[in-house]
Structure formats: structure tokens, C-alpha cells
Design an enzyme around this catalytic site. Structure first.
Site, PDB file in Angstrom:
ATOM      1  N   CYS A  55      15.774  28.343  22.670  1.00 51.78           N
ATOM      2  CA  CYS A  55      16.783  28.489  21.201  1.00 51.78           C
ATOM      3  C   CYS A  55      16.375  30.204  21.998  1.00 51.78           C
ATOM      4  CB  CYS A  55      16.093  28.145  20.071  1.00 51.78           C
ATOM      5  SG  CYS A  55      16.401  28.818  18.855  1.00 51.78           S
ATOM      6  N   GLU A  56      16.865  30.884  20.927  1.00 53.40           N
ATOM      7  CA  GLU A  56      16.893  32.003  21.384  1.00 53.40           C
ATOM      8  C   GLU A  56      16.152  33.121  19.819  1.00 53.40           C
ATOM      9  OE1 GLU A  56      20.803  34.166  19.901  1.00 53.40           O
ATOM     10  OE2 GLU A  56      21.304  33.736  21.954  1.00 53.40           O
ATOM     11  N   HIS A  57      16.385  32.230  18.946  1.00 57.97           N
ATOM     12  CA  HIS A  57      15.613  32.544  17.622  1.00 57.97           C
ATOM     13  C   HIS A  57      13.787  32.475  17.913  1.00 57.97           C
ATOM     14  CE1 HIS A  57      19.607  30.746  15.549  1.00 57.97           C
ATOM     15  NE2 HIS A  57      20.239  32.644  15.973  1.00 57.97           N
ATOM     16  N   HIS A  58      13.596  31.185  17.975  1.00 58.62           N
ATOM     17  CA  HIS A  58      12.298  31.281  17.921  1.00 58.62           C
ATOM     18  C   HIS A  58      11.590  30.727  19.467  1.00 58.62           C
ATOM     19  CE1 HIS A  58      13.931  29.073  14.250  1.00 58.62           C
ATOM     20  NE2 HIS A  58      12.893  30.270  13.697  1.00 58.62           N
ATOM     21  N   CYS A  92      12.717  23.700  17.317  1.00 60.64           N
ATOM     22  CA  CYS A  92      12.747  24.695  16.183  1.00 60.64           C
ATOM     23  C   CYS A  92      12.705  23.299  15.109  1.00 60.64           C
ATOM     24  CB  CYS A  92      13.425  25.763  16.754  1.00 60.64           C
ATOM     25  SG  CYS A  92      14.900  25.396  16.453  1.00 60.64           S
ATOM     26  N   HIS A 102      16.676  19.860  18.598  1.00 65.02           N
ATOM     27  CA  HIS A 102      16.175  21.148  18.953  1.00 65.02           C
ATOM     28  C   HIS A 102      14.589  21.258  18.883  1.00 65.02           C
ATOM     29  CE1 HIS A 102      19.970  23.957  19.444  1.00 65.02           C
ATOM     30  NE2 HIS A 102      20.278  22.678  19.435  1.00 65.02           N
TER      31      HIS A 102
END
Length: 220
Positions: free
Chosen positions: A108-111, A179, A177
Site C-alpha cells: 500500500c502506498e499510504h502505509h 493496513c 490489506h
């Protein structure tokens, strides 16, 4: 699918953009040295609250950077080139080609934590087909980058559509996911499903329903 106004590739910074979807190699950036990356890992270990110099963690920065070389190898590869070798002789075949349950591992590019699942891909060839392993390879290339599942689903579909020019493409990804499982709401085992359709799969509800049925019917 792209419209006439956005069908031309944008190759700024070595990227190929179609309809706003990046489908080529990763951006051309100045990458830090391996030593700089290892120092950054040591900083994160200290931020987490541990001593980066204790015996069990002393070699961790080197291992993490080595793992990153594997996790994010997709930035070096061009998925368009992966599909470049095609075969014109389809022997009169006139139906969909589908790969189901392609294992998928991405971050995941966010976390920057993993999401893991499966991809299902189908295309309706016109006069060109591609080796089946190449479709799985496209999934791997995009998976080995920092991603959102929605973006990756669109990238896979657009790449196949652009290179093979089939009657249509269908992509479905279902993934869990971490995250969401390990942090935040902490709901493990919840699957996220995304789809992308072009051509006949987008225009013909019968073909779309057929693909979805084949994707979810695991021999039952």
C-alpha cells in the site's frame, strides 16, 4: 478506454500515461545510495524505540534494503515490453482467454504495508494473443511497486488493452490489506474487490457477467 483527446502517450520523466493511467516504467528519479537507505532504516528502528546497534538489529538495515530491492523491483520493468512478443495465428479461436487466481503481493502506498490476494484477467483477442505467463508477469510488475489496488487494477487493464488491442479486457482483483488488518480499524480478513472493464466486457453485460462468474466459480 482512452478517448481521442487523451490517447497519445505522455512520456514525461520516462513514463507512459494513457487516459491519466501510468502504464510504463517507474518515474525517473535520483535514487539514494544503498548506504543512505540503510541509514534511514536505522533511523526508523530508533524511532520505533529500539537500539539499532544491538546484536539482533545490527544487520537489519542491510536486510531491509535487500528486501526492498525485491519488493519494489517492478519500478525497473516496463510492462508494455513484457507483452511485446505476440502471436498472430490464433487458429480460428474466437472466445475469451482467461487466467484466474494469479497470486498477488503488493504494498500500500499510504502505509507501505502489504496487501495480498489474487488477480483474475481475461481478454477477448482479435488477431493477436500473448503467452499466458506474460499476463501473470504484468500483474507482478505492477504489484512490485507502491500501489493502491484501484490504480493497479486500471493499470493492468489499460496495458493489456493498449498492447494487444483486443475486443475487450476484464480485470478483477481481490485482496486483503494489512493496513486495515494490523492498524486502524483492525478488521482482519476483509477482502477488497476492484474491477476494470474495456471493450465488450464494458459494453456487453452478458460478457461482463460471464467473466465475473468464471472469476468466482472455483470448481464448485
Amino acid at each position: 478506454m482512452a478517448t481521442k483527446s487523451d490517447s497519445r502517450a505522455d512520456t514525461r520523466q520516462g513514463r507512459k500515461l494513457y487516459a491519466g493511467i501510468e502504464i510504463g516504467k517507474g518515474p525517473q528519479i535520483t535514487r539514494p545510495s544503498r548506504e543512505e537507505a540503510e541509514r534511514a532504516v536505522r533511523t526508523l528502528i530508533a524511532y520505533a524505540g529500539d537500539d539499532p546497534e544491538r546484536e539482533g538489529l545490527r544487520d537489519t538495515p542491510k536486510r531491509v534494503v535487500g528486501a526492498y530491492d525485491e519488493f519494489f523491483a517492478g519500478y525497473k520493468d516496463d510492462p508494455i515490453e513484457v507483452l511485446s512478443r505476440t502471436f498472430d495465428d490464433v487458429g480460428g479461436y474466437d472466445d475469451i482467454v482467461m487466467l484466474r487466481d494469479i497470486e498477488l503481493n503488493s504494498h500500500c502506498e499510504h502505509h507501505m504495508v502489504p496487501f495480498i490476494g489474487k488477480a483474475h484477467i481475461a481478454y477477448f483477442p482479435t488477431d493477436r494473443v500473448v503467452g499466458l505467463s506474460k499476463l501473470a508477469r504484468v500483474v507482478e510488475v505492477f504489484g512490485r511497486r507502491l500501489q493502491t489496488q484501484e490504480t493497479m487494477t486500471a493499470q493492468i487493464a489499460e496495458t493489456i488493452d493498449r498492447v494487444l488491442k483486443p475486443k475487450g479486457v476484464a480485470v478483477m482483483i481481490e485482496a486483503v490489506h494489512q493496513c486495515m488488518s494490523m492498524r486502524g480499524v483492525r478488521k482482519p480478513g476483509v477482502a477488497t474487490i476492484t474491477t476494470q472493464f474495456t471493450g465488450v466486457f464494458k459494453e456487453d453485460p452478458t460478457q461482463q457477467a460471464r467473466f465475473m462468474q468464471l472469476a468466482i466459480d472455483r470448481g464448485r
